[in-house]
Design an enzyme around this catalytic site. Structure first.
Site, mmCIF file in Angstrom:
data_model
loop_
_atom_site.group_PDB
_atom_site.id
_atom_site.type_symbol
_atom_site.label_atom_id
_atom_site.label_comp_id
_atom_site.label_asym_id
_atom_site.label_seq_id
_atom_site.Cartn_x
_atom_site.Cartn_y
_atom_site.Cartn_z
ATOM 1 N N LYS A 31 0.736 -1.112 -0.128
ATOM 2 C CA LYS A 31 -0.165 0.092 -0.074
ATOM 3 C C LYS A 31 0.977 1.204 -0.122
ATOM 4 C CE LYS A 31 -3.817 2.211 2.536
ATOM 5 N NZ LYS A 31 -4.977 1.792 3.360
ATOM 6 N N SER B 72 -10.162 2.253 2.656
ATOM 7 C CA SER B 72 -9.342 2.867 1.764
ATOM 8 C C SER B 72 -8.170 2.118 1.106
ATOM 9 C CB SER B 72 -8.407 4.191 2.601
ATOM 10 O OG SER B 72 -7.552 3.374 3.544
ATOM 11 N N SER C 287 -10.554 0.268 6.813
ATOM 12 C CA SER C 287 -9.938 0.357 5.563
ATOM 13 C C SER C 287 -9.383 -1.091 5.233
ATOM 14 C CB SER C 287 -8.891 1.405 5.520
ATOM 15 O OG SER C 287 -9.725 2.573 5.356
#
Lengths: 382, 95
Positions: free
Chosen positions: A76, A151, A175
């Site tokens: 990420k 997210s 998330s």
């Protein structure tokens, strides 16, 4: 190969069915083909990934193979990785090349895992649909007309689309768990403090926690074995002996007691979702687990508390983006105040700006006790 | 609670963010919604409850004051828009 578990990939590397370079190239080719329509990645750097794979092949040749050695992992874009652009999905950090590794990244590097690239995400991890990224929306690979969740939507789409065998992600208010659910994956938000936050760009420090996003629980356990562990560089890191999450991972679950909070089955739960959860519970029962009803009577307060704590901590954390030391700086300004205000107006997206302002409000003079401190107390009651 | 745009602009200034009227309206609406939601908190009796910051209630550990990190000054300075030798440059603040 796209449906191989991490264990199968690890065995394939050990038995020399393929090398890490071949494996990495295979996933990079898939990225070339399919990523343009999904937008799961912000940065792909083939040369860097392949150089890492070459190094991993050396490690394997020398007999230094760990579970994840040579396996490409999507990271990420919230984790600082030295020499890689680390944008956190924001224009503010579009020019930011991380000068050091986050602890999570250095742990993957230490075992010889390959960084396959940095995944797309909601800007500063604020969002649940991956529509607030400066780099555009991420699409759900199962149906490109739908969102992947957020997210960590890029990480979820990367694994669901078989662009990467596994990915890292972070979770502040859902998330990891929510995009994992929307993309049909297994995601885990570990207990706060198990995974170091050092070098992980902060949103709401007392809630942020990194975890894995994979196809199976076994893969998540293998990822956790790398990611977890005490880190003196993170003062909230738990000091306890490192666990081996793979121990007993395939044991029968007969006799396991699973708590089901009754408050989760209240109004607002969609019948379709309820049906699936009930199916899951009866599956566990069939496997011999004991289902125990538990009660979290103050659970209904978690949403208001979250809406105070998360923006308050975000407004504090994001005050560092001022255009002075790194990141975006506005082009024209006459004085320092104008430089700050224009830099932050232009560098942040709308959702981020709104959350910063809400946080600023609840922390502003006279409101701290009524909002933030009160929320911190109710948190204990929850 | 209703907000007028002057109040929102004051908050925006505290946050060091320029905003226009349109955005101030939106922030005001959002803030009203959130304040309504968090109003539930005021009903809760929290007498004698300690605030909680860490799920496991661990304390801040101390460590020896020793340099453990590599020197990344050069690399870090390169990330800035404007530097002079080892300093970050900002517009003049003292006349």
């Amino acid at each position: 190969m796209i449906n191989f578990s991490l264990k199968e990939l690890s065995e394939g590397l050990k038995q020399k069915k393929f090398s890490s370079v071949e494996l990495t190239q295979f996933f990079l080719n898939r990225l070339d083909l399919y990523n343009p329509s999904i937008n799961a990645f912000i940065t792909i750097d083939k040369d860097k990934s392949l150089a890492m794979a070459k190094h991993s092949d050396e490690m394997i040749k020398e007999g230094n193979q760990d579970y994840l050695t040579g396996i490409p992992i999507a990271q990420k874009d919230i984790f600082c990785a030295e020499g890689w652009k680390t944008s956190c999905g924001s224009k503010m950090l579009d020019n930011f090349i991380a000068p050091y590794d986050s602890t999570v990244i250095s742990k993957f590097n230490a075992v010889g895992a390959v960084n396959l690239g940095k995944t797309n995400m909601d800007e500063f991890a604020m969002g649940s649909s991956n529509e607030t990224s400066f780099y555009g929306n991420v699409k759900n690979p199962w149906d490109t007309k739908t969102v992947p969740g957020g997210s960590s939507g890029g990480s979820a789409a990367a694994v669901a689309g078989r662009f990467a065998p596994a990915a890292t992600a972070t979770d502040t208010g859902g998330s990891i768990r929510q995009p994992a659910s929307l993309c049909g994956l297994t995601g885990l938000k570990p207990t706060y403090g198990l995974v170091s936050r050092y070098g992980m760009i902060a949103f709401a420090s007392s809630l942020d926690q990194a975890g894995p996003m994979c196809h199976t629980a076994e893969d998540c356990a293998a990822m956790m074995n790398v990611m977890s562990g005490h880190d003196p560089k993170d003062s909230t890191s738990i000091q306890r002996e490192k666990e081996n999450y793979l121990t007993g991972i395939n044991d029968p679950i007969k006799g396991l007691r699973i708590g089901v909070p009754k408050e989760f089955f209240s109004e607002g739960l969609e019948p379709e979702v309820e049906k699936i959860i009930e199916q899951g519970i009866s599956e566990y029962k069939k496997l011999g687990a004991e289902i125990v009803e538990i009660s979290l009577p103050n659970n209904h307060l978690s949403i208001p508390v979250y809406y105070v704590i998360a923006p308050a901590e975000a407004s504090s954390n994001l005050s560092r983006y001022d255009g002075v030391r790194y990141g975006y700086r506005t082009k024209e300004y006459d004085d320092l105040m104008e430089m700050y205000c224009k830099t932050r107006e232009e560098g942040f997206g709308d959702e981020v700006k709104r959350r910063i302002m809400i946080g600023t409000y609840v922390l502003s003079a006279g409101y701290y006790d009524a909002y933030y401190l009160k929320a911190q107390k109710i948190r204990r009651l929850i | 609670m209703k907000f007028d745009n002057d109040e929102i602009k004051k908050v925006a200034h505290l946050a060091r963010i320029n905003i226009n009227e349109n955005e101030a309206d939106k922030v005001g609406e959002k803030l009203e919604g959130i304040l309504e939601l968090i109003d539930q908190m005021t009903q809760v009796n929290t007498d004698g409850i300690e605030p909680m910051a860490h799920a496991l209630d661990i304390n801040q550990p101390l460590r020896e004051d020793k340099v453990t990190e590599a020197d990344i000054r050069e690399k870090s300075l390169k990330l800035s828009n404007e530097t002079n030798q080892s300093l970050f440059i900002v517009p003049r603040v003292i006349e």
